[in-house]
Motif scaffolding. Structure first.
Motif, mmCIF file in Angstrom:
data_model
loop_
_atom_site.group_PDB
_atom_site.id
_atom_site.type_symbol
_atom_site.label_atom_id
_atom_site.label_comp_id
_atom_site.label_asym_id
_atom_site.label_seq_id
_atom_site.Cartn_x
_atom_site.Cartn_y
_atom_site.Cartn_z
ATOM 1 N N SER A 1 0.903 -7.349 24.466
ATOM 2 C CA SER A 1 0.613 -6.879 25.816
ATOM 3 C C SER A 1 0.678 -5.363 25.874
ATOM 4 O O SER A 1 1.220 -4.704 24.994
ATOM 5 N N ILE A 2 0.119 -4.833 26.971
ATOM 6 C CA ILE A 2 0.238 -3.416 27.264
ATOM 7 C C ILE A 2 0.467 -3.261 28.756
ATOM 8 O O ILE A 2 -0.189 -3.908 29.571
ATOM 9 N N VAL A 3 1.426 -2.428 29.106
ATOM 10 C CA VAL A 3 1.636 -2.041 30.500
ATOM 11 C C VAL A 3 1.230 -0.579 30.622
ATOM 12 O O VAL A 3 1.472 0.222 29.713
ATOM 13 N N GLY A 4 0.586 -0.222 31.736
ATOM 14 C CA GLY A 4 0.090 1.139 31.880
ATOM 15 C C GLY A 4 0.103 1.621 33.308
ATOM 16 O O GLY A 4 0.251 0.837 34.254
ATOM 17 N N TYR A 5 -0.087 2.933 33.447
ATOM 18 C CA TYR A 5 -0.040 3.589 34.761
ATOM 19 C C TYR A 5 -1.128 4.643 34.835
ATOM 20 O O TYR A 5 -1.385 5.346 33.844
ATOM 21 N N CYS A 6 -1.790 4.737 35.985
ATOM 22 C CA CYS A 6 -2.771 5.788 36.232
ATOM 23 C C CYS A 6 -2.228 6.702 37.325
ATOM 24 O O CYS A 6 -2.172 6.286 38.496
ATOM 25 N N PRO A 7 -1.849 7.937 36.996
ATOM 26 C CA PRO A 7 -1.270 8.825 38.005
ATOM 27 C C PRO A 7 -2.286 9.326 39.024
ATOM 28 O O PRO A 7 -1.904 9.745 40.121
ATOM 29 N N ILE A 8 -3.562 9.296 38.683
ATOM 30 C CA ILE A 8 -4.595 9.780 39.604
ATOM 31 C C ILE A 8 -4.843 8.767 40.720
ATOM 32 O O ILE A 8 -4.827 9.096 41.913
ATOM 33 N N GLU A 9 -5.069 7.503 40.326
ATOM 34 C CA GLU A 9 -5.355 6.459 41.300
ATOM 35 C C GLU A 9 -4.094 5.742 41.789
ATOM 36 O O GLU A 9 -4.184 4.882 42.677
ATOM 37 N N LYS A 10 -2.942 6.082 41.215
ATOM 38 C CA LYS A 10 -1.685 5.416 41.557
ATOM 39 C C LYS A 10 -1.802 3.906 41.368
ATOM 40 O O LYS A 10 -1.596 3.104 42.273
ATOM 41 N N GLU A 11 -2.136 3.524 40.150
ATOM 42 C CA GLU A 11 -2.278 2.120 39.781
ATOM 43 C C GLU A 11 -1.312 1.779 38.657
ATOM 44 O O GLU A 11 -1.077 2.598 37.753
ATOM 45 N N TRP A 12 -0.768 0.564 38.692
ATOM 46 C CA TRP A 12 0.094 0.040 37.637
ATOM 47 C C TRP A 12 -0.536 -1.265 37.150
ATOM 48 O O TRP A 12 -1.067 -2.037 37.966
ATOM 49 N N GLY A 13 -0.473 -1.531 35.831
ATOM 50 C CA GLY A 13 -1.117 -2.744 35.366
ATOM 51 C C GLY A 13 -0.609 -3.263 34.041
ATOM 52 O O GLY A 13 0.109 -2.582 33.307
ATOM 53 N N GLY B 1 7.295 -5.751 17.432
ATOM 54 C CA GLY B 1 7.638 -4.361 17.705
ATOM 55 C C GLY B 1 6.771 -3.804 18.806
ATOM 56 O O GLY B 1 5.975 -4.517 19.416
ATOM 57 N N GLY B 2 6.933 -2.521 19.069
ATOM 58 C CA GLY B 2 6.176 -1.911 20.145
ATOM 59 C C GLY B 2 6.023 -0.414 19.963
ATOM 60 O O GLY B 2 6.649 0.202 19.095
ATOM 61 N N VAL B 3 5.162 0.170 20.798
ATOM 62 C CA VAL B 3 4.894 1.607 20.806
ATOM 63 C C VAL B 3 4.871 2.063 22.257
ATOM 64 O O VAL B 3 4.273 1.399 23.113
ATOM 65 N N THR B 4 5.540 3.183 22.554
ATOM 66 C CA THR B 4 5.464 3.761 23.894
ATOM 67 C C THR B 4 4.848 5.153 23.810
ATOM 68 O O THR B 4 4.902 5.813 22.778
ATOM 69 N N GLY B 5 4.245 5.571 24.913
ATOM 70 C CA GLY B 5 3.642 6.888 24.991
ATOM 71 C C GLY B 5 3.495 7.290 26.440
ATOM 72 O O GLY B 5 4.105 6.694 27.334
ATOM 73 N N SER B 6 2.689 8.284 26.678
ATOM 74 C CA SER B 6 2.496 8.780 28.036
ATOM 75 C C SER B 6 1.857 7.704 28.911
ATOM 76 O O SER B 6 0.701 7.328 28.716
ATOM 77 N N HIS B 7 2.633 7.171 29.840
ATOM 78 C CA HIS B 7 2.159 6.212 30.839
ATOM 79 C C HIS B 7 1.781 4.849 30.260
ATOM 80 O O HIS B 7 1.020 4.114 30.877
ATOM 81 N N PHE B 8 2.333 4.472 29.100
ATOM 82 C CA PHE B 8 2.047 3.127 28.585
ATOM 83 C C PHE B 8 3.159 2.645 27.661
ATOM 84 O O PHE B 8 3.918 3.428 27.080
ATOM 85 N N ALA B 9 3.233 1.314 27.544
ATOM 86 C CA ALA B 9 4.069 0.676 26.526
ATOM 87 C C ALA B 9 3.303 -0.537 26.025
ATOM 88 O O ALA B 9 2.770 -1.324 26.807
ATOM 89 N N THR B 10 3.236 -0.669 24.714
ATOM 90 C CA THR B 10 2.566 -1.826 24.127
ATOM 91 C C THR B 10 3.534 -2.523 23.185
ATOM 92 O O THR B 10 4.312 -1.864 22.479
ATOM 93 N N GLN B 11 3.502 -3.866 23.169
ATOM 94 C CA GLN B 11 4.447 -4.640 22.377
ATOM 95 C C GLN B 11 3.830 -5.985 21.999
ATOM 96 O O GLN B 11 2.938 -6.473 22.673
ATOM 97 N N GLY B 12 4.342 -6.540 20.904
ATOM 98 C CA GLY B 12 3.842 -7.830 20.468
ATOM 99 C C GLY B 12 4.792 -8.493 19.499
ATOM 100 O O GLY B 12 5.614 -7.831 18.854
ATOM 101 N N ASN B 13 4.684 -9.821 19.407
ATOM 102 C CA ASN B 13 5.503 -10.577 18.464
ATOM 103 C C ASN B 13 4.653 -11.659 17.811
ATOM 104 O O ASN B 13 3.639 -12.080 18.351
ATOM 105 N N ILE B 14 5.062 -12.101 16.647
ATOM 106 C CA ILE B 14 4.306 -13.026 15.793
ATOM 107 C C ILE B 14 2.893 -12.464 15.547
ATOM 108 O O ILE B 14 1.907 -13.189 15.559
ATOM 109 N N LEU B 15 2.829 -11.162 15.329
ATOM 110 C CA LEU B 15 1.556 -10.500 15.062
ATOM 111 C C LEU B 15 1.256 -10.505 13.572
ATOM 112 O O LEU B 15 2.158 -10.683 12.734
ATOM 113 N N VAL B 16 -0.005 -10.268 13.235
ATOM 114 C CA VAL B 16 -0.380 -10.136 11.820
ATOM 115 C C VAL B 16 0.415 -8.997 11.195
ATOM 116 O O VAL B 16 0.981 -9.145 10.108
ATOM 117 N N ASP B 17 0.448 -7.847 11.883
ATOM 118 C CA ASP B 17 1.254 -6.704 11.449
ATOM 119 C C ASP B 17 1.279 -5.674 12.571
ATOM 120 O O ASP B 17 0.791 -5.927 13.680
#
Length: 277
Positions: free
Chosen positions: A4-16, A105-121
């Motif tokens: 999954s990925i969670v994200g934010y748009c500061p211009i439109e003020k959207e979360w998803g 595992g997962g990766v975070t950055g500016s306005h997002f976080a992505t994570q997954g389990n039982i992935l290929v790699d």
């Protein structure tokens, strides 16, 4: 068995959130979001209390990292959980318990976080992070592009089954009555991400605002094409003139959001009409 990925748009003020899993109806379990507050993806033996609890903490002013420490700290089985969070200000946090099935595992950055389990790699979450960071377009489009890239990079090692997209913004829902700007699910499909993208395109067709450049007068070749297609689809009759037939078509096909003043049409409606059998 989810990424999954969670994200934010500061211009439109959207979360998803965008998510895919080898799991039936993942959209009923993973995504939580509230406009002006934040977004949460809870997965891997998902503790669905993480969603509303984190949103409550965000509403109290807690950051993503602070909320993460609280919800996992209160859960004796946190070692089995995985969660990504975006707070009201777009700060990101991601957690992967040591008991999650490899690869996880997962990766975070500016306005997002992505994570997954039982992935290929790890390339799945890395590809999602890269695409979200470097792509343009709306938040929904960037989330979908990231999800698609994650699948292309390997995705869930067990395969595909369901996917979902949830984007919230203040008064973004139907007729402005709630914050569910985009709320789409593919519960069981051999290629759920592709199907989710197709449904998103339909959602935009029916509910996105008309582009000003697409509003044209019903005259000349536009009138000819409109007449031909309304007749072909059985809307023209002795009882209905062209504009009445168009109005009937628009209301039958749920294009009220794209209805124009009398004598004008949104070209997207005409394009859709021409494709119909």
């Amino acid at each position: 068995m989810t990424f999954s990925i969670v994200g934010y748009c500061p211009i439109e003020k959207e979360w998803g959130i965008a998510v895919q899993s080898k799991f039936l109806a993942v959209g009923a379990v993973v995504p939580f979001a509230k406009a002006g507050v934040g977004a949460v993806a809870t997965q891997s033996y998902a503790n669905t209390t993480y969603g509303p609890r984190a949103l409550d903490l965000f509403a109290e002013g807690k950051t993503a990292e602070e909320a993460l420490q609280i919800i996992t700290g209160d859960d004796q089985d946190h070692h089995l959980r995985q969660v990504g969070l975006i707070d009201a200000h777009g700060n990101a946090a991601s957690f992967t318990g040591e008991g999650c099935y490899h690869w996880a595992g997962g990766v975070t950055g500016s306005h997002f976080a992505t994570q997954g389990n039982i992935l290929v790699d790890e390339r799945t979450v890395e590809a999602m992070a890269s695409i979200f960071t470097n792509s343009e377009g709306s938040l929904a489009e960037r989330l979908l592009a990231a999800l698609f890239a994650g699948q292309e990079a390997g995705g869930d090692s067990r395969g595909q089954q369901s996917a979902a997209l949830l984007v919230v913004k203040e008064k973004g829902g139907y007729a402005g009555f709630n914050d569910r700007y985009i709320d789409l699910r593919v519960d069981d499909h051999p290629e759920p991400i592709k199907e989710l993208i197709r449904i998103y395109q339909l959602q935009q067709l029916f509910f996105a605002p008309t582009k000003p450049e697409n509003i044209v007068s019903i005259a000349g070749h536009v009138k000819e094409e409109l007449t031909l297609n309304l007749d072909r689809l059985g809307y023209l009759s002795k009882e209905l003139d062209l504009l009445q037939a168009l109005k009937t078509y628009i209301h039958t096909e749920n294009f009220e959001n794209r209805e124009q003043a009398a004598g004008y049409i949104d070209l997207d409606i005409l394009a859709y009409m021409k494709k119909q059998g």
